[in-house]
Motif scaffolding. Structure first.
Motif, short mmCIF file in Angstrom:
data_model
loop_
_atom_site.label_atom_id
_atom_site.label_comp_id
_atom_site.label_asym_id
_atom_site.label_seq_id
_atom_site.Cartn_x
_atom_site.Cartn_y
_atom_site.Cartn_z
N ILE A 12 -11.53 4.24 -14.53
CA ILE A 12 -10.74 4.96 -13.33
C ILE A 12 -11.49 6.11 -12.91
N ARG A 13 -11.92 6.94 -13.95
CA ARG A 13 -12.59 8.02 -13.55
C ARG A 13 -14.09 7.60 -12.72
N SER A 14 -14.75 6.85 -13.20
CA SER A 14 -16.03 6.34 -12.47
C SER A 14 -15.71 5.92 -11.01
N LEU A 15 -14.39 5.04 -10.94
CA LEU A 15 -14.07 4.58 -9.63
C LEU A 15 -13.58 5.82 -8.71
N ASP A 41 -21.08 -1.60 -4.86
CA ASP A 41 -20.49 -0.76 -6.24
C ASP A 41 -18.87 -0.68 -6.27
N LEU A 42 -18.44 -0.42 -4.91
CA LEU A 42 -16.82 -0.10 -4.85
C LEU A 42 -16.15 -1.44 -5.07
N SER A 43 -16.78 -2.32 -4.37
CA SER A 43 -16.20 -4.00 -4.30
C SER A 43 -16.20 -4.19 -5.70
N ASN A 44 -17.40 -4.36 -6.33
CA ASN A 44 -17.62 -4.79 -7.83
C ASN A 44 -16.69 -4.03 -8.77
N SER A 45 -16.34 -2.73 -8.49
CA SER A 45 -15.25 -2.05 -9.14
C SER A 45 -14.04 -2.52 -9.04
N LEU A 89 -4.41 4.36 -11.74
CA LEU A 89 -5.63 3.44 -11.13
C LEU A 89 -4.89 3.20 -9.69
N TYR A 90 -3.61 3.01 -9.54
CA TYR A 90 -3.00 2.93 -8.33
C TYR A 90 -2.90 4.01 -7.50
N ASP A 91 -2.83 5.32 -7.87
CA ASP A 91 -2.86 6.30 -7.38
C ASP A 91 -4.18 6.58 -6.70
N PHE A 96 -7.72 6.66 -1.81
CA PHE A 96 -9.08 6.50 -0.95
C PHE A 96 -8.78 5.68 0.36
N ILE A 97 -7.36 4.96 0.60
CA ILE A 97 -7.34 4.11 1.80
C ILE A 97 -7.81 4.93 3.07
N PRO A 98 -7.59 6.15 3.31
CA PRO A 98 -7.85 6.75 4.45
C PRO A 98 -9.30 6.61 4.70
N ASP A 99 -10.05 6.69 3.81
CA ASP A 99 -11.42 6.70 3.89
C ASP A 99 -12.11 5.32 3.67
N MET A 100 -11.62 4.40 3.81
CA MET A 100 -12.02 3.05 3.69
C MET A 100 -13.05 2.83 4.97
N GLN A 101 -12.82 3.39 6.03
CA GLN A 101 -13.46 3.49 7.18
C GLN A 101 -14.92 3.77 6.81
N TYR A 102 -15.31 4.52 6.02
CA TYR A 102 -16.81 4.63 5.49
C TYR A 102 -17.31 3.80 4.58
#
Length: 420
Positions: A12-15, A41-45, A89-91, A96-102
């Motif tokens: 979770i910390r790595s994510l 990497d994010l998708s794989n995580s 994990l959920y939090d 990160f939801i607002p920054d999915m645009q990046y």
């Protein structure tokens, strides 16, 4: 267990670090080259976490998906799982939801995030479960338009059947329904397929959905108002004053395709070609022992469901629920074949499986007399989910009455738009 918990927390910390890096780099470059941050990497995580959660869920005893619907069993349900940082994990995901645009590959990353949210549901506490509709609304708002249908599928197939519980007066999940409808209609105003699937799913588990649509009409942007207006006239046909008006709105919807029922997800299905699913399986272990890459519940055709039931002891509680088929038309008259009333005008549309069974698994209209006969304490059917006709404003609660004032412009919206 300590080692497993530490490893999960470290992931979770790595994510979180990866997401923070994408957010910071994206903010720095947004005025230069645009939002183009790597997302592989994010998708794989996300995929690693969903696979891990589903492997944990596969070995859990009892039926947590049945237990989710009863808040009194929350403590027992949560005790079934290893003590890991599911809420953290959920939090982390939500922040990160607002920054999915990046993210550069938002399609693949977004799909894996949707699967991960669906996988997390049974592990969550009650407060978080009730926040799912609102948080998913925020996610839909930032996802690419191409993923709007995927998001609605996850809502209708994996989340809402367990969050929207009829008769649960303590829950707040119902409060987020107008925002969810508005966001989907604003995101994809021309896509009546996902509008209808979402509305019909909500109608199956929540009463008075007309109030939610009226909220969209009263307070939403124009691009969301127009689909909401057409939907309320389609599903509540008595709002149309004349047969010509009713035919007009039905014709509009019949020119576009309805949503298609999902196909059977049983990997051992013996059908020669894909078959429509007619049952929802609440035993998570059955599908997860076949494939561990997609979250429950499984959706089975009739033959597959019958074969599973035949292997189960009759003393065990049922694990399958009927699925309704798409609504192609809402009649204004009572559809009970044994109706003896002289006043045939329909007053409710019942979507509970015990009633839709008599109408080929389609929602059924009842007149006042048949409604009283079918839905009462003596028959044990007073808990059925049905949609009443829209009442006159002075019979509504004060807040709903204010919202209903928007109805004065409904006919104008309907006649000036072809967006259905």
């Amino acid at each position: 267990m300590g080692t497993r918990s530490a490893a999960f927390s470290a992931k979770i910390r790595s994510l979180r670090e990866l997401q923070t890096k994408i957010s910071q780099t994206g903010l720095q470059s947004v005025n230069q080259t645009g939002p183009n941050q790597p997302g592989m990497d994010l998708s794989n995580s996300y995929r690693w976490f969903s696979t891990t959660l589903l492997s944990i869920l596969r070995d859990v005893p009892k039926l947590p998906y049945q237990m989710i619907r009863n808040r009194d069993k929350d403590e027992e349900r949560l005790s079934l799982f290893p003590n890991l940082d599911y809420k953290d994990l959920y939090d982390t995901l939500y922040d990160f939801i607002p920054d999915m645009q990046y993210v550069t590959n938002p399609d693949k990353c977004g799909k894996n995030l949707l699967i991960l949210f669906a996988s997390l549901l049974p592990f969550m506490d009650r407060t978080t479960i009730e926040d799912f509709p609102y948080n998913m609304t925020e996610l839909i708002d930032v996802l690419p338009l191409e993923l709007c249908e995927d998001a609605v599928d996850v809502l209708c197939d994996n989340l809402l059947p367990f969050i929207l519980v009829s008769g649960d007066t303590e829950g707040r999940g119902n409060d987020y329904v107008p925002a969810m409808l508005q966001t989907v209609m604003y995101k994809a105003p021309q896509d009546t397929v996902i509008h209808r699937k979402l509305v019909e799913c909500i109608m199956t588990y929540k009463v008075d959905v007309h109030i939610d649509l009226l909220h969209v009409i009263a307070y939403g942007p124009t691009s969301a108002k127009i689909p909401a207006v057409n939907l309320i006239f389609f599903y509540w046909p008595t709002l149309n004053p004349t047969p010509a008006d009713r035919k007009d709105i039905v014709d509009r919807f019949q020119t576009s395709s309805s949503w298609a029922p999902p196909f059977c997800t049983n990997t051992n299905c013996e059908a020669n070609e894909p078959v429509q699913a007619r049952k929802m399986c609440l035993d998570h272990s059955i599908p997860l022992n076949q494939r561990s890459d997609f979250p429950p519940p499984a959706l089975y055709c009739l033959d597959c469901a019958d074969k599973v039931e035949q292997k189960r002891p009759k003393s065990e509680s049922p694990i399958f629920e009927d699925l309704n088929v798409p609504i192609s038309f809402i009649d204004t008259k009572c559809e009970n074949k044994n109706c003896r009333s002289t006043e045939k005008m329909g007053v409710v549309t019942c979507l509970s499986s015990e009633c839709t069974l008599y109408n080929s698994h389609r929602p059924i209209r009842y007149c006042e007399q048949c409604h009283r006969i079918r839905h009462n304490e003596r028959r044990g059917t007073s808990n059925h989910v049905f949609q009443r006709n829209v009442p006159v404003p002075w019979e509504m609660e004060s807040e709903d009455r204010k919202t209903c004032l928007s109805r004065t412009s409904l006919q104008v919206h309907v006649h000036v738009t072809d967006n259905v």
